[in-house]
Design a protein around this motif. Structure first.
Motif, PDB file in Angstrom:
ATOM      1  N   ARG A  66     -10.599   0.714 -16.592  1.00  0.00           N
ATOM      2  CA  ARG A  66     -11.471   1.751 -16.034  1.00  0.00           C
ATOM      3  C   ARG A  66     -10.715   2.859 -15.314  1.00  0.00           C
ATOM      4  NH1 ARG A  66     -16.692  -1.578 -13.526  1.00  0.00           N
ATOM      5  NH2 ARG A  66     -17.168  -2.762 -15.434  1.00  0.00           N
ATOM      6  N   ILE A  67      -9.499   2.555 -14.845  1.00  0.00           N
ATOM      7  CA  ILE A  67      -8.738   3.538 -14.063  1.00  0.00           C
ATOM      8  C   ILE A  67      -7.360   3.683 -14.677  1.00  0.00           C
ATOM      9  CG2 ILE A  67      -7.872   4.134 -11.775  1.00  0.00           C
ATOM     10  CD1 ILE A  67     -10.012   2.317 -10.602  1.00  0.00           C
ATOM     11  N   PRO A  68      -6.922   4.900 -14.970  1.00  0.00           N
ATOM     12  CA  PRO A  68      -5.628   5.087 -15.640  1.00  0.00           C
ATOM     13  C   PRO A  68      -4.449   4.732 -14.748  1.00  0.00           C
ATOM     14  CG  PRO A  68      -6.553   7.203 -14.981  1.00  0.00           C
ATOM     15  CD  PRO A  68      -7.620   6.182 -14.738  1.00  0.00           C
ATOM     16  N   GLY A  69      -3.378   4.280 -15.399  1.00  0.00           N
ATOM     17  CA  GLY A  69      -2.151   3.984 -14.689  1.00  0.00           C
ATOM     18  C   GLY A  69      -2.325   2.891 -13.642  1.00  0.00           C
ATOM     19  N   ALA A  70      -1.580   3.032 -12.546  1.00  0.00           N
ATOM     20  CA  ALA A  70      -1.648   2.059 -11.455  1.00  0.00           C
ATOM     21  C   ALA A  70      -2.531   2.561 -10.311  1.00  0.00           C
ATOM     22  CB  ALA A  70      -0.247   1.765 -10.938  1.00  0.00           C
ATOM     23  N   GLN A  71      -3.379   3.537 -10.575  1.00  0.00           N
ATOM     24  CA  GLN A  71      -4.215   4.093  -9.512  1.00  0.00           C
ATOM     25  C   GLN A  71      -5.162   3.044  -8.931  1.00  0.00           C
ATOM     26  OE1 GLN A  71      -5.909   8.099  -9.972  1.00  0.00           O
ATOM     27  NE2 GLN A  71      -4.848   8.251 -11.932  1.00  0.00           N
ATOM     28  N   GLY A  72      -5.712   2.201  -9.776  1.00  0.00           N
ATOM     29  CA  GLY A  72      -6.634   1.177  -9.292  1.00  0.00           C
ATOM     30  C   GLY A  72      -5.958   0.175  -8.378  1.00  0.00           C
ATOM     31  N   ALA A  73      -4.761  -0.308  -8.787  1.00  0.00           N
ATOM     32  CA  ALA A  73      -4.022  -1.254  -7.952  1.00  0.00           C
ATOM     33  C   ALA A  73      -3.615  -0.612  -6.629  1.00  0.00           C
ATOM     34  CB  ALA A  73      -2.786  -1.750  -8.700  1.00  0.00           C
ATOM     35  N   ALA A  74      -3.233   0.658  -6.669  1.00  0.00           N
ATOM     36  CA  ALA A  74      -2.850   1.357  -5.442  1.00  0.00           C
ATOM     37  C   ALA A  74      -4.033   1.494  -4.498  1.00  0.00           C
ATOM     38  CB  ALA A  74      -2.290   2.738  -5.784  1.00  0.00           C
ATOM     39  N   ALA A  75      -5.196   1.851  -5.032  1.00  0.00           N
ATOM     40  CA  ALA A  75      -6.386   1.974  -4.198  1.00  0.00           C
ATOM     41  C   ALA A  75      -6.773   0.636  -3.600  1.00  0.00           C
ATOM     42  CB  ALA A  75      -7.539   2.537  -5.026  1.00  0.00           C
TER      43      ALA A  75
ATOM     44  N   ALA B 259       0.830  -1.208   0.000  1.00  0.00           N
ATOM     45  CA  ALA B 259       0.000   0.000   0.000  1.00  0.00           C
ATOM     46  C   ALA B 259       0.862   1.255   0.000  1.00  0.00           C
ATOM     47  CB  ALA B 259      -0.926  -0.010   1.217  1.00  0.00           C
ATOM     48  N   VAL B 260       1.889   1.280   0.836  1.00  0.00           N
ATOM     49  CA  VAL B 260       2.747   2.462   0.922  1.00  0.00           C
ATOM     50  C   VAL B 260       3.441   2.722  -0.410  1.00  0.00           C
ATOM     51  CG1 VAL B 260       4.830   3.401   1.977  1.00  0.00           C
ATOM     52  CG2 VAL B 260       3.100   2.304   3.406  1.00  0.00           C
ATOM     53  N   VAL B 261       4.007   1.672  -1.010  1.00  0.00           N
ATOM     54  CA  VAL B 261       4.741   1.833  -2.265  1.00  0.00           C
ATOM     55  C   VAL B 261       3.821   2.247  -3.396  1.00  0.00           C
ATOM     56  CG1 VAL B 261       6.098   0.619  -4.007  1.00  0.00           C
ATOM     57  CG2 VAL B 261       6.564   0.231  -1.584  1.00  0.00           C
ATOM     58  N   LEU B 262       2.704   1.548  -3.538  1.00  0.00           N
ATOM     59  CA  LEU B 262       1.814   1.838  -4.659  1.00  0.00           C
ATOM     60  C   LEU B 262       1.133   3.203  -4.512  1.00  0.00           C
ATOM     61  CD1 LEU B 262       0.204  -1.658  -5.278  1.00  0.00           C
ATOM     62  CD2 LEU B 262       1.970  -0.515  -6.603  1.00  0.00           C
ATOM     63  N   LEU B 263       0.784   3.570  -3.295  1.00  0.00           N
ATOM     64  CA  LEU B 263       0.197   4.897  -3.103  1.00  0.00           C
ATOM     65  C   LEU B 263       1.200   5.994  -3.433  1.00  0.00           C
ATOM     66  CD1 LEU B 263      -1.863   4.383   0.186  1.00  0.00           C
ATOM     67  CD2 LEU B 263      -2.763   4.751  -2.117  1.00  0.00           C
ATOM     68  N   ALA B 264       2.468   5.784  -3.074  1.00  0.00           N
ATOM     69  CA  ALA B 264       3.494   6.782  -3.365  1.00  0.00           C
ATOM     70  C   ALA B 264       3.763   6.884  -4.861  1.00  0.00           C
ATOM     71  CB  ALA B 264       4.784   6.433  -2.628  1.00  0.00           C
ATOM     72  N   VAL B 265       3.703   5.743  -5.567  1.00  0.00           N
ATOM     73  CA  VAL B 265       4.005   5.737  -6.995  1.00  0.00           C
ATOM     74  C   VAL B 265       2.815   6.230  -7.820  1.00  0.00           C
ATOM     75  CG1 VAL B 265       4.515   4.253  -8.966  1.00  0.00           C
ATOM     76  CG2 VAL B 265       5.722   3.906  -6.809  1.00  0.00           C
ATOM     77  N   ALA B 266       1.631   5.706  -7.528  1.00  0.00           N
ATOM     78  CA  ALA B 266       0.466   6.000  -8.373  1.00  0.00           C
ATOM     79  C   ALA B 266      -0.281   7.266  -7.964  1.00  0.00           C
ATOM     80  CB  ALA B 266      -0.488   4.806  -8.342  1.00  0.00           C
ATOM     81  N   ARG B 267      -0.287   7.579  -6.657  1.00  0.00           N
ATOM     82  CA  ARG B 267      -1.015   8.737  -6.147  1.00  0.00           C
ATOM     83  C   ARG B 267      -2.453   8.793  -6.682  1.00  0.00           C
ATOM     84  NH1 ARG B 267       3.443  13.692  -6.384  1.00  0.00           N
ATOM     85  NH2 ARG B 267       5.031  12.650  -5.098  1.00  0.00           N
ATOM     86  N   PRO B 268      -3.246   7.788  -6.350  1.00  0.00           N
ATOM     87  CA  PRO B 268      -4.602   7.729  -6.895  1.00  0.00           C
ATOM     88  C   PRO B 268      -5.485   8.866  -6.382  1.00  0.00           C
ATOM     89  CG  PRO B 268      -4.346   6.124  -5.141  1.00  0.00           C
ATOM     90  CD  PRO B 268      -2.970   6.688  -5.406  1.00  0.00           C
ATOM     91  N   ARG B 269      -6.322   9.384  -7.237  1.00  0.00           N
ATOM     92  CA  ARG B 269      -7.283  10.422  -6.857  1.00  0.00           C
ATOM     93  C   ARG B 269      -8.574   9.733  -6.414  1.00  0.00           C
ATOM     94  NH1 ARG B 269      -6.371  14.572 -11.992  1.00  0.00           N
ATOM     95  NH2 ARG B 269      -4.120  14.917 -11.633  1.00  0.00           N
ATOM     96  N   LEU B 270      -8.565   9.287  -5.172  1.00  0.00           N
ATOM     97  CA  LEU B 270      -9.653   8.458  -4.673  1.00  0.00           C
ATOM     98  C   LEU B 270     -10.996   9.185  -4.702  1.00  0.00           C
ATOM     99  CD1 LEU B 270      -7.834   6.795  -1.630  1.00  0.00           C
ATOM    100  CD2 LEU B 270      -8.040   5.960  -3.966  1.00  0.00           C
ATOM    101  N   ARG B 271     -11.000  10.482  -4.452  1.00  0.00           N
ATOM    102  CA  ARG B 271     -12.250  11.230  -4.428  1.00  0.00           C
ATOM    103  C   ARG B 271     -12.887  11.312  -5.818  1.00  0.00           C
ATOM    104  NH1 ARG B 271     -10.976  16.460  -0.476  1.00  0.00           N
ATOM    105  NH2 ARG B 271     -10.503  15.225   1.424  1.00  0.00           N
ATOM    106  N   GLY B 272     -12.071  11.137  -6.839  1.00  0.00           N
ATOM    107  CA  GLY B 272     -12.604  11.209  -8.189  1.00  0.00           C
ATOM    108  C   GLY B 272     -13.105   9.884  -8.732  1.00  0.00           C
TER     109      GLY B 272
END
Length: 298
Positions: free
Chosen positions: A185-194, A67-80
């Protein structure tokens, strides 16, 4: 590719006009190999922490690190995220946790090689279900025969561990399909990070409970953190990228190399030796994979 096999008589053979492998396809193959090696090495390193943390503690740390690594790399816009995007993310989060926990518990009971081989039944099923070529179906069946040899009944067989390996197989199949949906449905690695963040939150109370009951050592924590990096963060990102270049069928067949990697890593890192029948089964898996890859351009 499949349409070329059904060409009418008199047309130019597909092999004569087939374009060279695209950079994207070559990238997909390279990331699949790296992902598999990283995954199995991380599993073996994580197993070294079982005496202190147990499978549950190691998996909890894995989820935190991922979670820490993927959130730092992808920075998902969870509110969107929309509702249509959140549903596959939540399902993928459930698959993350269940797959890792069932696999690591199986590794603790039956060893890395057999556990990963049983887990391979998941992508093997995907390959059989998606295949439209008889050759691919034959390759999948050959790999399946190798799996049968590896999991043959023995007096010392741990059927609970085998059952957990089959649970991991179901999760891996779901992982392949859900990762494709999330990637679309979600660009980049944002989905995996979320998804990794949601899974880490679910494992947070379990990790605290393990730490209170079994105080961790520095060595055990380092092994668990390494497992999180090698078996969670790296494969999640690599597989997400891979599935955008290769179809689910090709991904499932190529992942048949994982039992081979698991057996070799288990031997080198954990000292888990395998006999002739086991290596024969692995050879069948390797042969099925080699034939499928060699004939893919046709």
């Amino acid at each position: 590719m499949r349409r070329a096999l059904e060409r009418p008589a008199g047309t130019v053979p597909a092999a004569a006009t087939a374009p060279p492998p695209t950079p994207g396809r070559l990238t997909g193959v390279a990331t699949m190999i790296g992902s598999g090696l990283s995954n199995q090495t991380g599993a073996a390193v994580g197993a070294l922490a079982f005496p202190v943390l147990g499978p549950l503690g190691v998996v909890a740390v894995r989820q935190y690190v991922a979670a820490v690594v993927l959130l730092a790399v992808a920075r998902p816009r969870l509110r969107g995220f929309t509702r249509r995007q959140w549903w596959p993310v939540l399902l993928l989060a459930a698959v993350f946790g269940t797959m890792n926990l069932s696999l690591y518990t199986a590794v603790d009971r039956i060893g890395l090689g057999l556990a990963v081989t049983l887990e391979f039944l998941g992508p093997l099923t995907i390959a059989l279900a998606a295949s439209r070529r008889r050759l691919d179906a034959g390759c999948a069946l050959l790999a399946g025969a190798g799996v049968v040899v590896l999991m043959r009944p023995r007096p010392s067989a741990d059927y609970t561990g085998m059952a957990l390996g089959l649970v991991a197989a179901c999760c891996w199949a779901s992982y392949i399909l859900l990762n494709r949906v999330v990637g679309r449905r979600i660009p980049g690695a944002q989905g995996a990070a979320a998804a990794s963040a949601v899974s880490a939150l679910a494992f947070l109370p379990l990790g605290v409970l393990v730490a209170l009951r079994h105080p961790p050592t520095t060595a055990a924590v380092l092994c668990a953190v390494a497992a999180g990096l090698l078996s969670s963060a790296v494969p999640y990102l690599a597989d997400l990228l891979t599935l955008r270049h290769v179809p689910a069928q090709t991904f499932g067949l190529f992942m048949s190399v994982n039992p081979v990697l698991a057996a070799l890593v288990g031997l080198v890192v954990l000292g888990q030796e395998m006999g002739g029948p086991e290596w024969t089964g692995i050879g069948a898996v390797v042969a099925a994979n080699a034939v499928s890859i060699a004939t893919a351009r046709r």
